[in-house]
Design a protein around this motif. Sequence first.
Motif, PDB file in Angstrom:
ATOM      1  N   GLY A   6       3.192   7.672  -4.375  1.00 48.12           N
ATOM      2  CA  GLY A   6       2.817   8.044  -3.284  1.00 48.12           C
ATOM      3  C   GLY A   6       3.105   9.275  -2.535  1.00 48.12           C
ATOM      4  O   GLY A   6       2.606   9.575  -1.430  1.00 48.12           O
ATOM      5  N   GLU A  40       0.982  -1.222  -0.072  1.00 44.43           N
ATOM      6  CA  GLU A  40      -0.022   0.061   0.084  1.00 44.43           C
ATOM      7  C   GLU A  40       0.810   1.243  -0.094  1.00 44.43           C
ATOM      8  O   GLU A  40       0.419   2.514   0.396  1.00 44.43           O
ATOM      9  N   TYR A  41       2.031   1.151  -0.248  1.00 38.00           N
ATOM     10  CA  TYR A  41       2.739   2.399  -0.226  1.00 38.00           C
ATOM     11  C   TYR A  41       2.479   3.499  -1.182  1.00 38.00           C
ATOM     12  O   TYR A  41       2.670   4.597  -1.446  1.00 38.00           O
ATOM     13  N   HIS A  42       1.552   3.147  -2.288  1.00 45.31           N
ATOM     14  CA  HIS A  42       1.136   4.152  -3.299  1.00 45.31           C
ATOM     15  C   HIS A  42       0.032   4.960  -2.741  1.00 45.31           C
ATOM     16  O   HIS A  42       0.049   6.006  -3.187  1.00 45.31           O
ATOM     17  N   ASP A  43      -0.383   4.537  -1.601  1.00 48.49           N
ATOM     18  CA  ASP A  43      -1.358   5.556  -0.858  1.00 48.49           C
ATOM     19  C   ASP A  43      -0.473   6.630  -0.159  1.00 48.49           C
ATOM     20  O   ASP A  43       0.143   6.334   0.812  1.00 48.49           O
ATOM     21  N   PRO A  44      -0.915   8.068  -0.629  1.00 47.31           N
ATOM     22  CA  PRO A  44      -0.320   8.899   0.122  1.00 47.31           C
ATOM     23  C   PRO A  44      -0.599   9.138   1.663  1.00 47.31           C
ATOM     24  O   PRO A  44       0.214   9.742   2.342  1.00 47.31           O
ATOM     25  N   ARG A  89       8.902   3.846  -2.264  1.00 47.02           N
ATOM     26  CA  ARG A  89       8.367   4.670  -3.222  1.00 47.02           C
ATOM     27  C   ARG A  89       9.517   5.118  -4.001  1.00 47.02           C
ATOM     28  O   ARG A  89       9.450   5.445  -5.095  1.00 47.02           O
TER      29      ARG A  89
END
Length: 737
Positions: free
Chosen positions: A707, A642-646, A684
């Motif tokens: 992210g 889930e590292y794309h989630d800012p 990221r």
Amino acid sequence: MDQTSHFSLPAAVSDNGLPAKMKCQFRYILAGALILALMVSLLFSMTRFFERVTYDAISDSNRDFAVSVNAMTETLNSSMVNFERQLFYSNTVSTLFRKDGFTDAEKSYIMRDLNSSLNAADFTEAIYVYNGYTDTVYSTGPFFARKLEDVNAIPVRELLSDRSTDQRFRAIYCHEDGDEEHSDHNYYAFIFYELYPDRTPKPNALVVTIHDDWYQNFLLLANPSSDFIVLDFAGNPLLYADESLCSSSRPYYEQIHEDTENPPSGYILGKNRNEICLYYESPSTRHIYLRITSIRDLVPRFYHFRQITTRIIIGLSFLFAALLLALLFYSFFPMLRMKDAIRQIDSCLTGEPEAENTKKTAVPEEVLPLKKQLENVVSKSERTSLEQVLYDMLLKKRPADAARLFKTAAPPYGLMLVQAHHRSDIYRAGLHLHPEIVITKSDNIYACIGSYASSAALTEFSETLAKTLQCRVFVSTLFSDFQELTLHFSSLRELHCLALILDPSRQIIPETELEQKTAEHTISTKDFTELTARLKSGKLESSLAKWQEIRSQLYTYRYDPFQYILNRTEDTICRILKDLHSNLLIDGERLLPEHVEQIGDFAEIDEIFGKAFAVICDNYSEKKAQKYSNLAQKVKEIVEQEYHDPELNAQSIADRLQLNNAYLGRMFRSAYGHSINDCINSCRLEESKQLLRESQDPVDAIARNVGFANVKYYYVLFKKYTGQTPAAYRAGEEPVT
């Protein structure tokens, strides 16, 4: 009344001065001795007679055994000779014996006829026909005709090349060693050939081999007993009814061949003389036939008759011997029996076995007259009665009364508990100083009550006992009211139970020692809860420190609170060990003995608890480490997915797992060496580096896609981790060092 009327009249006396009753007893003894001598001589005579008859019966059995073996082997040899004779003079074999050979058509007929002869008898394995004129061997099997030196069966080749008259008409045992492809091969061969008038063999010969298992089964069927075995001339077992006979037959074989004068047939007795070996050496096969059995199985009826007769004679002899000894005992040893009874009573009253008394007495004591011995027994009997009275008083089975124990002693009184080996040791050490003392045993310790003029006299006497006996003595305060006896006994017994917390160098323990102990404990449930928490946290040093804190307070307690707190501590540890399924628990329940007085010293408790603490802390430390590892792995999986989630950061992950952010951060750093946010940024940045090289998307778009909500922050981090800007990295420039 005449004074002599108080006594019985003397027994009648004969002319020679001996009482009539004694003369009668003497005649009985003499007659019994004569009968016993006759019975013993009869027993020896019967034993020799039975031994001679037994050997005669064994000789008859051995003769029958030799006859049966001869008949058995002759039957087999005759059958084989008839079969070979018919085959030898058949047209097929006669054709093979011709000097001028035979045609191919005759060869086909001969091979068929030979195989038919082989298959007609189920015991035959192969047929070999030797033509001495052409030195050719014709046989059944894959190779029909071969020269003699090319025959694979080495024993058959040797039989044909080296013929002697003693080989005819008998079974010859043959053995061929195997190789990597074939196992060892065993069989029996019968050779037949004609002789010239000068007894030399003619050129032609016939050999028939038979299966070894058929030959052995034939012999076993002819002699079906389970004790039959056949050996070759070298002593190797050829066939046997039971495998155990192979080892048991070896000593008999060696004994037969050691003595060259042994006849070809006979018997040998075993070492225990109950086992016997019948043997017969066949003159035709040179095989040794053995039958190893017991005399009981060989001649059962005679054996049982001998056993019954011998037992009857032995039983009668023992009966007469017992009657004779009883008559001697009751006739001539009444005084000895009385003295022995006095000694036994004396040892029982002192409580010391007579054997121990004899060991301790280095110099033999003076033999006292019987009257004096009886007086001593009565005196000791009175003392034993007083000891029982004191025992009942201490256990409150009867009221405490000084008059029941002492005749002249006056208050004050003193009570002692002595850790001696035996009460006789205390009597020897102190009876001459205080002849009025009474000693009894209670709870594996000796209680000693006496009258003392002062406290100094009581202390001096206790020190004398402790020094002489090298033991610990618990001493009460002086008391005048004898009703206080049980109170002082309870106090001293409590001190004795608390011996593990007393200084081992102190031999005199006064009753006042108990006054320094408290009857109320100050350790609460909170202490045990804290001990449990420290153990389950895996902190060994902290757990041991808590135990030392509890331990230091135990030294100040009396027996009941001491036992209670020790049990609570043990139960706390045992509950954790049960959850861990530890094998430290005694019978799966306890660590320590049930009562404090069963423990030698405090070091034993420390050692047992120390081992338990180490097991518990090691186990929970492993569980804690495993838990941290699993939790850190879970956090890393969340980051990688889930590292794309800012919005993803350490706090959001901690909220999702319902854990404290700082605690989760320490756990993650302990597992991987960096923080959760560093892990997010690293993932990221790695993807952004790949996109910069592989795509033409703007840098700002790449930063948001991986992210980063703040593009400027992305530039700062990229420069920090790579040493160059994103544009320079895309252009392939070298980083500035």
